[in-house]
Design a protein around this motif. Sequence first.
Motif, PDB file in Angstrom:
ATOM      1  N   PRO A  79       0.892  -1.251   0.113  1.00 61.51           N
ATOM      2  CA  PRO A  79      -0.077  -0.071   0.081  1.00 61.51           C
ATOM      3  C   PRO A  79       0.993   1.195   0.100  1.00 61.51           C
ATOM      4  O   PRO A  79       0.368   2.243  -0.604  1.00 61.51           O
ATOM      5  CB  PRO A  79      -0.868  -0.291   1.276  1.00 61.51           C
ATOM      6  N   ALA A  80       2.103   1.339   0.640  1.00 60.12           N
ATOM      7  CA  ALA A  80       2.733   2.445   0.660  1.00 60.12           C
ATOM      8  C   ALA A  80       3.429   2.879  -0.745  1.00 60.12           C
ATOM      9  O   ALA A  80       3.141   3.774  -1.262  1.00 60.12           O
ATOM     10  CB  ALA A  80       4.188   2.130   1.402  1.00 60.12           C
ATOM     11  N   LEU A  81       3.922   1.787  -1.651  1.00 57.32           N
ATOM     12  CA  LEU A  81       4.085   1.966  -2.889  1.00 57.32           C
ATOM     13  C   LEU A  81       3.050   2.586  -3.939  1.00 57.32           C
ATOM     14  O   LEU A  81       3.256   3.565  -4.503  1.00 57.32           O
ATOM     15  CB  LEU A  81       4.727   0.772  -3.614  1.00 57.32           C
ATOM     16  N   HIS A  82       1.812   2.146  -3.688  1.00 56.95           N
ATOM     17  CA  HIS A  82       0.768   2.419  -4.429  1.00 56.95           C
ATOM     18  C   HIS A  82       0.195   3.735  -4.064  1.00 56.95           C
ATOM     19  O   HIS A  82      -0.090   4.596  -4.797  1.00 56.95           O
ATOM     20  CB  HIS A  82      -0.469   1.566  -4.108  1.00 56.95           C
ATOM     21  N   SER A  83       0.298   4.151  -2.459  1.00 57.45           N
ATOM     22  CA  SER A  83      -0.193   5.469  -2.301  1.00 57.45           C
ATOM     23  C   SER A  83       0.977   6.410  -2.750  1.00 57.45           C
ATOM     24  O   SER A  83       0.684   7.659  -3.093  1.00 57.45           O
ATOM     25  CB  SER A  83      -0.163   5.633  -0.524  1.00 57.45           C
ATOM     26  N   ILE A  84       2.116   6.288  -2.770  1.00 64.76           N
ATOM     27  CA  ILE A  84       3.010   7.223  -3.271  1.00 64.76           C
ATOM     28  C   ILE A  84       3.265   7.574  -4.597  1.00 64.76           C
ATOM     29  O   ILE A  84       3.057   8.690  -5.199  1.00 64.76           O
ATOM     30  CB  ILE A  84       4.524   6.973  -2.599  1.00 64.76           C
TER      31      ILE A  84
END
Length: 332
Positions: free
Chosen positions: A321-326
């Motif tokens: 989710p961090a990669l997707h959010s950023i």
Amino acid sequence: MRSSLARDAVPDESGVGAVLTTGAVARVLGVSPATVRSWERRYGIGPARREDGRHRRWTPGDVATIQEMCRLAALGVPPAEAARSALDARGTKPADAAPPAPARLVGGRTPGGRDALPLGEVRQECRGLARAAVRLDAPAVAQRLAAALVEYGLVTAWEEIIMPTLHAVGRKWATAGERYIEVEHLLSWQVSCALRRLSETPPEGTGLAAVLLACTPEEQHSLPLEALAAGLAQRALPVRMFGPALPAGALSDAVRRLGPAVVVLWSQSRSTAQPELARRVSGIGWGVKGARQHPHLLLAGPGWAGTALGTGWGRLTGLRPALHSIESRLLA
């Protein structure tokens, strides 16, 4: 007692000697049989001799070839190129060499004994990585990490293989006094090396503002942040990684100089989380007066649990989710 290789070896009618099943080869490499089969399909790295209607049978030379591919991949060579190099060198390998025996643990202890890590229900690759780490076999740890990253990609390898092993090491030394700290240090270093190799991507050409990654001033644990840096680099997104224990003043200076679109602050425990520092960073501005810009602040790590979010803040919970959010925020 015979080794697992000896148990899985079968006679070879051609006179070459004992040969191995695909399952036995997978255990030597610390990966699953499906991974070995997928390498054969993708890269042609399989038994040199094939017989219709029979299972694959690996000679000692075949095993040496696939081990050479893993060695090259652990050094950062792309898997297809590593396979080609290993296959080119196949003719130089002695055909009657004995298959490599699994390395023994320090002091002659076996992987399933009292030194085994408390892994629970995990992938087979995770167990191979844990065994190599416990016996302090750095080359084997590097091979297994490279194989996992090639087969599953960064996110799955991180979530299902690397992190469970790191957690198991942590639980082991937490209950064993001063023992096993060396295992954690060796494994952490090898993971860090593998992640940094993934970050060696071509120059960025997106024209996007950078993502600034840093640990809080007292935080020394940076591996999750290194995984995030590797994932962003693989997506050709501009990232500036400052690593562990970045002093507060240096962090503020870096934000002013870079003008990042996103700042990610990592804290592993509540003792290293600094909400006041987060507030200061989110308030840093740059640009002409009247059109000042501010970074979007993302708090990452369990140390921020319970911290109230300010305006323009967010929280990251996991690599995927961090990669997707950023990525979504940069490309919006």
